[in-house]
Design a protein around this motif. Structure first.
Motif, mmCIF file in Angstrom:
data_model
loop_
_atom_site.group_PDB
_atom_site.id
_atom_site.type_symbol
_atom_site.label_atom_id
_atom_site.label_comp_id
_atom_site.label_asym_id
_atom_site.label_seq_id
_atom_site.Cartn_x
_atom_site.Cartn_y
_atom_site.Cartn_z
ATOM 1 N N SER A 149 0.830 -1.209 0.000
ATOM 2 C CA SER A 149 0.000 0.000 0.000
ATOM 3 C C SER A 149 0.863 1.258 0.000
ATOM 4 N N LEU A 150 1.915 1.260 0.808
ATOM 5 C CA LEU A 150 2.790 2.433 0.859
ATOM 6 C C LEU A 150 3.497 2.656 -0.477
ATOM 7 N N CYS A 151 3.794 1.579 -1.175
ATOM 8 C CA CYS A 151 4.410 1.728 -2.503
ATOM 9 C C CYS A 151 3.488 2.474 -3.452
ATOM 10 N N ILE A 152 2.189 2.240 -3.318
ATOM 11 C CA ILE A 152 1.218 2.953 -4.166
ATOM 12 C C ILE A 152 1.111 4.407 -3.743
ATOM 13 N N PHE A 153 0.973 4.651 -2.432
ATOM 14 C CA PHE A 153 0.851 6.031 -1.946
ATOM 15 C C PHE A 153 2.112 6.846 -2.225
ATOM 16 N N MET A 154 3.279 6.199 -2.229
ATOM 17 C CA MET A 154 4.557 6.906 -2.382
ATOM 18 C C MET A 154 5.090 6.893 -3.813
ATOM 19 N N GLU A 192 5.069 9.232 -9.505
ATOM 20 C CA GLU A 192 4.274 9.804 -10.587
ATOM 21 C C GLU A 192 2.795 9.919 -10.234
ATOM 22 N N LYS A 193 2.184 8.842 -9.712
ATOM 23 C CA LYS A 193 0.735 8.824 -9.504
ATOM 24 C C LYS A 193 0.320 8.682 -8.042
ATOM 25 N N GLY A 194 1.271 8.469 -7.161
ATOM 26 C CA GLY A 194 0.927 8.156 -5.774
ATOM 27 C C GLY A 194 0.083 9.199 -5.075
ATOM 28 N N ASP A 195 0.311 10.459 -5.367
ATOM 29 C CA ASP A 195 -0.404 11.529 -4.672
ATOM 30 C C ASP A 195 -1.872 11.631 -5.089
ATOM 31 N N GLU A 196 -2.289 10.890 -6.134
ATOM 32 C CA GLU A 196 -3.668 10.952 -6.595
ATOM 33 C C GLU A 196 -4.600 10.041 -5.798
ATOM 34 N N CYS A 214 -8.869 -1.766 4.200
ATOM 35 C CA CYS A 214 -8.640 -0.579 3.364
ATOM 36 C C CYS A 214 -7.645 0.363 4.040
ATOM 37 N N PHE A 215 -6.633 0.807 3.275
ATOM 38 C CA PHE A 215 -5.678 1.817 3.732
ATOM 39 C C PHE A 215 -6.126 3.180 3.203
ATOM 40 N N HIS A 216 -6.341 4.128 4.121
ATOM 41 C CA HIS A 216 -6.824 5.459 3.754
ATOM 42 C C HIS A 216 -5.722 6.503 3.922
ATOM 43 N N PHE A 265 2.828 15.198 -0.653
ATOM 44 C CA PHE A 265 2.983 14.911 0.775
ATOM 45 C C PHE A 265 4.049 13.846 0.946
ATOM 46 N N ASP A 266 4.964 14.099 1.834
ATOM 47 C CA ASP A 266 6.075 13.187 2.075
ATOM 48 C C ASP A 266 5.716 12.262 3.238
ATOM 49 N N LEU A 267 5.447 10.996 2.936
ATOM 50 C CA LEU A 267 5.078 10.047 3.981
ATOM 51 C C LEU A 267 6.230 9.742 4.925
ATOM 52 N N LYS A 268 7.433 10.058 4.497
ATOM 53 C CA LYS A 268 8.596 9.788 5.344
ATOM 54 C C LYS A 268 8.729 10.821 6.462
ATOM 55 N N LYS A 269 8.027 11.939 6.294
ATOM 56 C CA LYS A 269 8.124 13.008 7.287
ATOM 57 C C LYS A 269 7.330 12.621 8.538
#
Length: 544
Positions: free
Chosen positions: A130-135, A138-142, A189-191, A207-211
């Motif tokens: 899931s994190l790979c998709i969010f991060m 190119e498209k993760g932020d959508e 579901c991951f939101h 948005f930087d998920l690593k922050k």
């Protein structure tokens, strides 16, 4: 002892402690003294009327919070939100929104996982996927959420109650990824927190998920508990947009569906993730009544969404693609299928007794379109299920369950929705119990349909089954007693007779439960007597 052996031993010990506590209905004294949350329940008179009970069991920022191998443990929080009889608690949606607010104060993690209480993680890699998709650069932020399929670990070989949703999850839902993404189904579901809390998607969103959020590190756990309690109070949401524009949407038995639609209409996309190893497992209903009650709630909620301001055709206009809006409507209108199904179950049978012809003669070429539609539809559905890993008997069970659901759950859901719109009924959230005794579980493993209790739904099922049985017997009597007219009757009413015989075959488990079974899972006598009377009355009225 190996690492896996140690984990297994610890799990078995924990399981034994939980089972012992459940049997004794008493919490061990040393555990009781360890957690102040237990002591707070002493002052509660009812589970529907109590103050907010909040305790941070494990503080992830505490360097002493480690497991037996020295690895840091994550923060673990127990929350029982405030409930008062004079305030509506909005069921699951209200609980989720309270948890969202509490977690925003304690951790404020940018990603939230939502899992039902009867489900568990089967694949630890699901978080990484899931994190790979969010991060994705190119498209993760959508993406607003990542939905995993709803799988069950207690299905029988031939899926006696048709609970697997194989075709829906393996084919239908995957096709939505290209049109904005699947709906939110309430679990697994991951939101993205911001999307769930009402933020609209912007093209320049980054948005930087690593922050990490370290704004609360200096606050002690006890202070956080007191600060956060107000966020779970009954009055906190008054004059706010919670339940309307923020969090899960209130007012529907399927708050997950309308919430996912709302997130997508704010510009966010979703994605369906089905890894080779299933991400999450849950418990499917193991009695027929559990299944029918569950589907009544789902279909009633879907129909209410379609008839509300959140109707996908209107609410999603110019916000989401037309194909996605139509896909929502296909599920929203599940309940409406009861009308066509009831017609084919009731009318041909009664007309057969009266001698009214509904379909072309067998010898007529006009019978070919009916035969083609019936054969191609069932052959296609069988091919779909086999391709998705099902069995032929599983397909037969699936067809039987669709018949049962459409004539009971969908019918009652439609009637209750109409009554609610007219102001004669109030919103209710019926929880599907998954706990059963040993005998019920044994019959389920043997793939015997469980009836066992009296229910209006069973009255309908039994009446329709007996009605088609009487119709078939009446027609066969005409054919056998009048040999000179037998072929003529078969020619004129062949399709109606075939339809009745198919329905009789599908209802064989009902006849067994009505007349032959002697176990506790049989149909109650009251249901048997009522269904026979109703069926005979319907046959008498149709003939005379």
């Amino acid at each position: 002892m190996s690492k896996n052996g140690l984990q297994l031993r610890l799990y078995e010990e924990m399981k034994m402690r939980i089972e012992t506590t459940t049997k004794l209905n008493q919490i061990p004294q040393h555990v009781y003294k360890q957690h102040k949350g237990f002591r707070e329940w002493n002052f509660v008179t009812s589970k529907h009327d109590h103050q907010t009970i909040l305790q941070i069991l494990i503080d992830g920022r505490d360097t002493n919070a480690v497991d037996i191998e020295g690895n840091p443990l994550p923060t673990l929080v127990y929350l029982a939100r405030e409930k008062r009889p004079q305030y509506h608690h909005h069921f699951k949606a209200g609980a989720m929104n309270a948890l969202i607010r509490i977690s925003s104060r304690i951790s404020n993690a940018p990603i939230i996982l939502n899992v039902d209480c009867d489900m568990y993680s089967n694949n630890s890699e699901s978080i990484k996927y899931s994190l790979c998709i969010f991060m994705d650069e190119e498209k993760g932020d959508e993406f607003g959420y990542v939905q995993f399929p709803q799988n069950f670990d207690n299905l029988t070989k031939n899926d006696i109650y048709g609970c697997s949703f194989r075709v829906i999850q393996k084919l239908e839902v995957k096709g939505l990824d290209a049109n904005g993404g699947p709906c939110f189904i309430g679990t697994g579901c991951f939101h993205r927190r911001e999307a769930l809390c009402g933020k609209k998607y912007e093209k320049n969103f980054r948005f930087d998920l690593k922050k990490l959020n370290n704004t609360k590190v200096n606050e002690r756990a006890s202070l956080l508990e007191e600060i956060c309690k107000v966020l779970a109070s009954c009055t906190f949401e008054h004059n706010t947009t919670w339940g309307k524009e923020m969090g899960l949407i209130y007012g529907f038995p399927v708050e997950d569906i309308v919430t996912g639609l709302s997130v997508q209409c704010r510009g966010w996309k979703s994605v369906f993730l089905d890894p080779e190893r299933d991400g999450f497992f849950g418990v499917a209903p193991i009695t027929l009544l559990q299944l029918l009650v569950q589907h009544k709630r789902w279909t009633e909620g879907h129909l209410q969404v379609f008839l509300s301001k959140y109707c996908p055709l209107l609410y999603g206009y110019k916000k989401i693609p037309l194909k996605l809006r139509l896909a929502y409507c296909a599920y929203n209108l599940w309940a409406a299928n009861c009308l066509a199904t009831l017609y084919y179950v009731v009318v041909p049978c009664l007309c057969l007794l009266k001698g009214i012809k509904l379909f072309p003669k067998i010898s007529s070429p006009w019978v070919l379109p009916f035969a083609y539609v019936a054969f191609s539809h069932h052959a296609y559905s069988l091919g779909e299920l086999l391709w998705c890993g099902g069995t032929f008997l599983g397909w037969c069970n699936d067809q039987r369950m669709w018949l049962f659901k459409r004539t009971t759950s969908y019918l009652i859901a439609s009637l209750e929705t109409i009554l609610k719109l007219l102001g004669y009924s109030q919103l209710a959230f019926v929880i599907t119990t998954k706990v059963a005794d040993e005998d019920v579980s044994k019959r389920y493993d043997q793939e015997m349909i469980e009836f066992g209790v009296a229910s209006p739904m069973f009255n309908i099922l039994a009446t329709l089954a007996i009605l088609n049985l009487l119709g078939s017997f009446g027609t066969m009597k005409k054919v056998t007693m009048h040999a000179d007219k037998g072929f003529k009757v078969l020619d004129q009413f062949g399709l109606q007779i075939l339809l009745c015989l198919v329905l009789v075959t599908m209802n064989l488990p009902v006849y067994q439960a009505l007349f032959f079974r002697m176990d506790k899972g049989k149909m109650p006598s009251s249901v048997t007597y009522k269904s026979i009377i109703f069926a005979l009355l319907a046959c008498t009225l149709s003939v005379y």
